[in-house]
Scaffold this motif. Structure first.
Motif, mmCIF file in Angstrom:
data_model
loop_
_atom_site.group_PDB
_atom_site.id
_atom_site.type_symbol
_atom_site.label_atom_id
_atom_site.label_comp_id
_atom_site.label_asym_id
_atom_site.label_seq_id
_atom_site.Cartn_x
_atom_site.Cartn_y
_atom_site.Cartn_z
ATOM 1 N N GLU A 17 22.583 -24.256 -8.899
ATOM 2 C CA GLU A 17 22.102 -22.979 -8.372
ATOM 3 C C GLU A 17 23.105 -21.890 -8.728
ATOM 4 O O GLU A 17 24.308 -22.056 -8.509
ATOM 5 N N CYS A 18 22.609 -20.795 -9.298
ATOM 6 C CA CYS A 18 23.441 -19.612 -9.466
ATOM 7 C C CYS A 18 23.314 -18.845 -8.155
ATOM 8 O O CYS A 18 22.207 -18.469 -7.754
ATOM 9 N N ILE A 19 24.419 -18.657 -7.475
ATOM 10 C CA ILE A 19 24.396 -18.021 -6.161
ATOM 11 C C ILE A 19 24.299 -16.508 -6.342
ATOM 12 O O ILE A 19 25.181 -15.911 -6.968
ATOM 13 N N PRO A 20 23.251 -15.887 -5.821
ATOM 14 C CA PRO A 20 23.137 -14.432 -5.944
ATOM 15 C C PRO A 20 24.349 -13.748 -5.304
ATOM 16 O O PRO A 20 24.828 -14.193 -4.253
ATOM 17 N N PRO A 21 24.852 -12.679 -5.921
ATOM 18 C CA PRO A 21 26.039 -12.005 -5.381
ATOM 19 C C PRO A 21 25.934 -11.663 -3.890
ATOM 20 O O PRO A 21 26.914 -11.808 -3.161
ATOM 21 N N GLU A 22 24.760 -11.284 -3.438
ATOM 22 C CA GLU A 22 24.611 -10.911 -2.028
ATOM 23 C C GLU A 22 24.667 -12.113 -1.079
ATOM 24 O O GLU A 22 24.787 -11.948 0.133
ATOM 25 N N CYS A 23 24.626 -13.328 -1.615
ATOM 26 C CA CYS A 23 24.664 -14.544 -0.780
ATOM 27 C C CYS A 23 26.002 -15.272 -0.835
ATOM 28 O O CYS A 23 26.215 -16.226 -0.086
ATOM 29 N N VAL A 24 26.890 -14.865 -1.720
ATOM 30 C CA VAL A 24 28.151 -15.577 -1.928
ATOM 31 C C VAL A 24 28.961 -15.684 -0.642
ATOM 32 O O VAL A 24 29.503 -16.748 -0.326
ATOM 33 N N SER A 25 29.046 -14.618 0.129
ATOM 34 C CA SER A 25 29.866 -14.624 1.349
ATOM 35 C C SER A 25 29.451 -15.713 2.321
ATOM 36 O O SER A 25 30.280 -16.260 3.042
ATOM 37 N N LYS A 33 33.561 -19.665 2.155
ATOM 38 C CA LYS A 33 34.646 -20.337 2.887
ATOM 39 C C LYS A 33 34.444 -21.849 2.897
ATOM 40 O O LYS A 33 33.334 -22.338 2.921
ATOM 41 N N GLY A 34 35.556 -22.558 2.893
ATOM 42 C CA GLY A 34 35.490 -24.018 2.988
ATOM 43 C C GLY A 34 35.392 -24.675 1.632
ATOM 44 O O GLY A 34 36.131 -24.325 0.709
ATOM 45 N N ILE A 48 36.696 -24.030 -6.266
ATOM 46 C CA ILE A 48 37.089 -23.032 -7.262
ATOM 47 C C ILE A 48 38.614 -22.937 -7.348
ATOM 48 O O ILE A 48 39.189 -22.857 -8.438
ATOM 49 N N ASP A 49 39.273 -22.981 -6.202
ATOM 50 C CA ASP A 49 40.742 -22.937 -6.215
ATOM 51 C C ASP A 49 41.309 -24.132 -6.973
ATOM 52 O O ASP A 49 42.313 -24.002 -7.671
ATOM 53 N N ALA A 50 40.670 -25.292 -6.882
ATOM 54 C CA ALA A 50 41.120 -26.470 -7.629
ATOM 55 C C ALA A 50 41.042 -26.211 -9.135
ATOM 56 O O ALA A 50 41.903 -26.656 -9.894
ATOM 57 N N GLY A 51 40.019 -25.467 -9.559
ATOM 58 C CA GLY A 51 39.911 -25.108 -10.972
ATOM 59 C C GLY A 51 41.046 -24.202 -11.411
ATOM 60 O O GLY A 51 41.622 -24.384 -12.484
ATOM 61 N N PHE A 52 41.382 -23.219 -10.580
ATOM 62 C CA PHE A 52 42.523 -22.354 -10.893
ATOM 63 C C PHE A 52 43.815 -23.168 -10.903
ATOM 64 O O PHE A 52 44.660 -22.995 -11.774
#
Length: 136
Positions: A6-14, A18-19, A25-29
């Motif tokens: 699923e591509c998360i729509p920008p308005e739904c990301v928030s 968290k969690g 994503i932090d693991a990727g960085f």
């Protein structure tokens, strides 16, 4: 078990950030030894970067990736950026979906920024450059 991308729509990301999602994503960085940008959530909210999530039928997110479209001198490119998760063998096939998205957006290529091991998993991609590092 069938997974979905699923591509998360920008308005739904928030709502999901968290969690587990931000941790993936932090693991990727972290794998690239790069700090996660302080304004990453804002970039996702504004659509500068897009968040993609792989989920099980019961809604558990098992992987997440960022993409970003860049204007190159020779045309548009979609970069698949930081990624983290488990069960890679089950969701690497979703690269096709991101390639389709990139075509719709007018991109003429998809680039993968990541560890060298990705070349063993992402079929159809070729290594065109290498990042060399020497610690002193």
């Amino acid at each position: 078990m069938e997974l979905t991308l699923e591509c998360i729509p920008p308005e739904c990301v928030s709502r999901i950030w968290k969690g587990p999602v931000s941790d993936l994503i932090d693991a990727g960085f972290a794998a690239s030894d790069v700090p996660m940008p302080d304004d990453l959530l804002e970039q996702l909210r504004y659509g500068t970067r897009l968040l993609w999530a792989v989920a099980t039928p019961d809604g558990e997110i098992v992987a997440a990736m960022l993409t970003q479209i860049f204007e190159m001198r020779s045309g548009k490119a979609c970069k698949m950026l930081e990624c983290g998760g488990s069960r890679l063998e089950d969701w690497a096939k979703f690269c096709d979906h991101i390639e389709q998205y990139a075509k719709v957006e007018g991109c003429d290529r998809v680039l993968v920024v990541g560890r060298p091991g990705w070349s063993r998993v992402l079929h159809g991609f070729k290594v065109t450059s290498v990042t060399l590092e020497k610690r002193i």
